[in-house]
Design an enzyme around this catalytic site. Structure first.
Site, PDB file in Angstrom:
ATOM      1  N   CYS A 174       0.805  -1.216   0.000  1.00  0.00           N
ATOM      2  CA  CYS A 174       0.000   0.000   0.000  1.00  0.00           C
ATOM      3  C   CYS A 174       0.843   1.273   0.000  1.00  0.00           C
ATOM      4  O   CYS A 174       0.303   2.365  -0.185  1.00  0.00           O
ATOM      5  CB  CYS A 174      -0.940  -0.008   1.191  1.00  0.00           C
ATOM      6  SG  CYS A 174      -2.044  -1.454   1.232  1.00  0.00           S
ATOM      7  N   HIS A 317      -3.448   6.943   2.237  1.00  0.00           N
ATOM      8  CA  HIS A 317      -3.872   5.642   1.726  1.00  0.00           C
ATOM      9  C   HIS A 317      -5.240   5.318   2.300  1.00  0.00           C
ATOM     10  O   HIS A 317      -5.473   5.455   3.509  1.00  0.00           O
ATOM     11  CB  HIS A 317      -2.840   4.581   2.128  1.00  0.00           C
ATOM     12  CG  HIS A 317      -3.334   3.183   1.995  1.00  0.00           C
ATOM     13  ND1 HIS A 317      -3.882   2.690   0.823  1.00  0.00           N
ATOM     14  CD2 HIS A 317      -3.380   2.157   2.903  1.00  0.00           C
ATOM     15  CE1 HIS A 317      -4.235   1.427   1.005  1.00  0.00           C
ATOM     16  NE2 HIS A 317      -3.946   1.082   2.243  1.00  0.00           N
ATOM     17  N   ASN A 347     -10.217  -0.498   0.318  1.00  0.00           N
ATOM     18  CA  ASN A 347      -8.748  -0.437   0.280  1.00  0.00           C
ATOM     19  C   ASN A 347      -8.264  -1.044  -1.032  1.00  0.00           C
ATOM     20  O   ASN A 347      -8.344  -2.256  -1.228  1.00  0.00           O
ATOM     21  CB  ASN A 347      -8.190  -1.210   1.480  1.00  0.00           C
ATOM     22  CG  ASN A 347      -6.677  -1.199   1.547  1.00  0.00           C
ATOM     23  OD1 ASN A 347      -5.993  -0.874   0.572  1.00  0.00           O
ATOM     24  ND2 ASN A 347      -6.138  -1.576   2.697  1.00  0.00           N
TER      25      ASN A 347
END
Length: 391
Positions: A174, A317, A347
């Site tokens: 990520c 993020h 996500n």
């Protein structure tokens, strides 16, 4: 926690004279050796839109780089919380209260990582008014390639590039897109590259246990891309970076290989291996994020010579709304200055920052000249921040 951040130190045998110190510059030199790279800039000129066919002469530091285009792509299939409630013991309320997520996109049919990456890249190139062969470099930030050896060269081919530009993958989960921005900045400021495409793309749905309500509710698939262009140092749009990793924390988040799935790997020939589904200790990842991410952002701001009051947008993020809110509160960013599209996509790993950026730019929220602090964090453990200026 590890303290390495946004710099490297080559061998002491590398000597450069005279010694200089440059704040907010691509490289700082001291005592005859490289001391730190913050990959920001304040030196001199570079060209504007230049074809990769022109001569590229590497120099230490002589230019800045700016963001000139962005694009994104998501799969056609939308999976709501109510859809998930049909296959696992959960509900829309349970998911949304704990995560802020209501929907996510998941690949289906013939969709795959490369499809998404190419679509996002084409949109970014169109906004920048670039042709594929104007690019000198393609960086694909992903942890879920179609090919274990990487997909960037295949994306290059599918974009229609004909000049054999360098294309390679970057794997940092990520945090991947932030690492991609840093790499692009260094290629431009220190390597003489002119035009660089950075893509963040992941199809995490392939590695999710769809019977585990603790993880399957979190993830979605997407791609986002930006085009960076060499520019005069005074126009530099990548102001500073702060980058870290800590392998000790890997036990809290990962998708390890199943070495013994069909027997002992000590046998010969070795058994065929596969990867486990994503395994995550949610409480530990939350603690890590709310502790380390604000520290990283503060460090990046200090390197850029800025404070939170100088920043137009906070772009984290998109992992969990609770994390986003906690970081924003600690840094005293008001909610109206926080970019979030988590509710719609979940996500999306390396795609989350460029996906949210693209939507904010195209909606008119982010305007040319706006300064953004972005931060990625995730498996590795890795985390990092970048202070950037759009346009």
């Amino acid at each position: 926690m590890a303290k390495a951040s946004g710099f490297f130190t080559p061998s002491p045998r590398t000597k450069i004279q005279p010694s200089i110190g440059v704040s907010r510059s691509g490289f700082c030199l001291s005592k005859g050796i490289f001391k730190r790279v913050v990959c920001s800039s304040s030196i001199e000129s570079a060209g504007t839109h230049v074809s990769s066919s022109q001569s590229r002469i590497p120099k230490l530091v002589n230019k800045g780089c700016k963001l000139v285009g962005c694009g994104s792509a998501v799969p056609s299939l939308s999976v709501s919380n109510d859809d998930l409630a049909k296959i696992v013991d959960t509900s829309d309320e349970w998911i949304s209260v704990r995560t802020g997520i209501r929907n996510r996109r998941v690949i289906s049919g013939k969709e795959n990582l490369r499809n998404l990456a190419v679509e996002a890249a084409k949109k970014a190139l169109k906004m920048a008014n670039f042709e594929p062969d104007d690019l000198d470099l393609i960086l694909l930030c992903t942890s879920t390639p179609e090919d274990i050896f990487g997909d960037a060269p295949k994306v290059q081919r599918e974009l229609g590039c004909t000049k054999s530009q360098l294309a390679h993958d970057i794997t940092a989960a990520c945090s991947g897109f932030v690492l991609g921005l840093f790499s692009a900045s260094c290629y431009i400021k220190g390597g003489g590259f002119r035009n660089v495409l950075v893509i963040g793309a992941d199809v995490v749905s392939r590695f999710v246990d769809w019977t585990d309500r603790g993880t399957c509710i979190l993830f979605g698939d997407a791609a986002g891309a930006v085009v960076l262009q060499a520019c005069d140092a005074k126009e530099d749009g990548l102001l500073s970076f702060d980058l870290h990793s800590d392998g000790e924390g890997a036990r809290h988040l990962g998708a390890p290989i199943n070495d013994n799935e069909n027997g002992s790997v000590l046998e010969f020939p070795p058994n065929r291996s596969s990867y486990a589904c994503i395994q995550m200790n949610g409480k530990e990842v939350f603690r890590f994020a709310v502790r380390c991410v604000p520290q990283s952002i503060e460090s990046a701001l200090e390197k850029a010579g800025l404070t939170a009051s100088n920043i137009d947008w906070l772009l984290l993020h998109q992992a969990n709304q609770r994390i986003i809110d906690a970081v924003a509160t600690r840094l005293e960013f008001p909610p109206e200055k926080v970019i979030s599209n988590l509710a719609n996509y979940g996500n999306t790993s390396a795609a989350s920052i460029p996906l949210a950026l693209d939507e904010a730019v195209r909606s008119g929220k982010v305007k040319p000249g706006h300064t953004i602090v972005a931060a990625g964090f995730g498996a590795g453990l890795t985390w990092g921040s970048a202070v950037i200026r759009w346009g």
